[in-house]
Design a protein around this motif. Sequence first.
Motif, short mmCIF file in Angstrom:
data_model
loop_
_atom_site.label_atom_id
_atom_site.label_comp_id
_atom_site.label_asym_id
_atom_site.label_seq_id
_atom_site.Cartn_x
_atom_site.Cartn_y
_atom_site.Cartn_z
N SER A 1 7.89 8.59 -3.09
CA SER A 1 6.61 8.06 -2.14
C SER A 1 7.15 8.70 -0.69
O SER A 1 6.18 9.23 -0.06
CB SER A 1 6.26 6.64 -2.20
OG SER A 1 5.96 6.30 -3.29
N GLN A 2 8.28 8.47 -0.24
CA GLN A 2 8.67 8.66 1.20
C GLN A 2 8.58 10.50 1.21
O GLN A 2 8.17 11.09 2.14
CB GLN A 2 10.09 8.20 1.63
CG GLN A 2 9.99 6.81 1.72
CD GLN A 2 11.39 6.22 2.14
OE1 GLN A 2 12.31 6.72 1.80
NE2 GLN A 2 11.04 4.92 2.54
N LEU B 1 3.39 10.02 1.00
CA LEU B 1 2.05 9.34 0.17
C LEU B 1 1.48 8.39 1.35
O LEU B 1 0.29 8.28 1.07
CB LEU B 1 2.53 8.75 -1.06
CG LEU B 1 2.91 9.55 -2.23
CD1 LEU B 1 3.25 8.54 -3.39
CD2 LEU B 1 2.00 10.55 -2.57
N SER B 2 2.06 7.64 2.10
CA SER B 2 1.70 6.71 3.10
C SER B 2 0.73 7.30 4.00
O SER B 2 -0.18 6.72 4.45
CB SER B 2 2.55 5.95 3.67
OG SER B 2 3.39 6.89 4.59
N ILE C 1 1.13 5.41 -7.26
CA ILE C 1 2.25 5.98 -7.83
C ILE C 1 2.76 5.18 -9.07
O ILE C 1 2.77 3.76 -8.77
CB ILE C 1 3.37 6.47 -6.80
CG1 ILE C 1 4.57 6.84 -7.57
CG2 ILE C 1 3.80 5.16 -6.00
CD1 ILE C 1 5.36 7.93 -6.61
#
Length: 172
Positions: free
Chosen positions: A135-136, A140-141, A150
């Motif tokens: 994610s990092q 994705l944020s 996810i």
Amino acid sequence: MRQLIAKLMSILGNREHEVIIVGLDNAGKTTILYRFLTNEVVHACPTAGSNVEEIIPRKTHFLMWDLAGQEALHSTGITYYSNTEFSIFVIDSTDRNWLLIAREELRKMLLRDASVLIFANKQDVKDSMSLVEISQFLTLSTIKDHSWHIRGCCALTGEGLQARLQWISGHG
């Protein structure tokens, strides 16, 4: 995640829904497609072109297109995006070398108006990347204008897949 569920609930009904399954080569796209269809492992050769299957979990019809690796995203992939309501983007959680390209391809997908479910496949393999790490790296944020989620999975065992298909269809 609430936005994604709301969007899915608004589009789901008795009609057929088009879903594309995309990702880089050897991420597990075809294995996931046939795991959804048969709930068994189907050993496949690398996809040349696309596979398409109708999947009907609990009276919801999905027409799922499995597109060959990243080349399909650049060439024929555009054709499949036109009526797509939902995209499944498959990541090989063990392949750190291709994560930068995966991030670029995901960003290109976000130019379309489809919600995205990201499957971090091969979570059963030792030293696979965690969902937080993936994610990092995919940032994705920072995705604010698309619904996305996810989920870790293992296409070979089916772990993490069926619950997500039920979730997509609004029944899980």
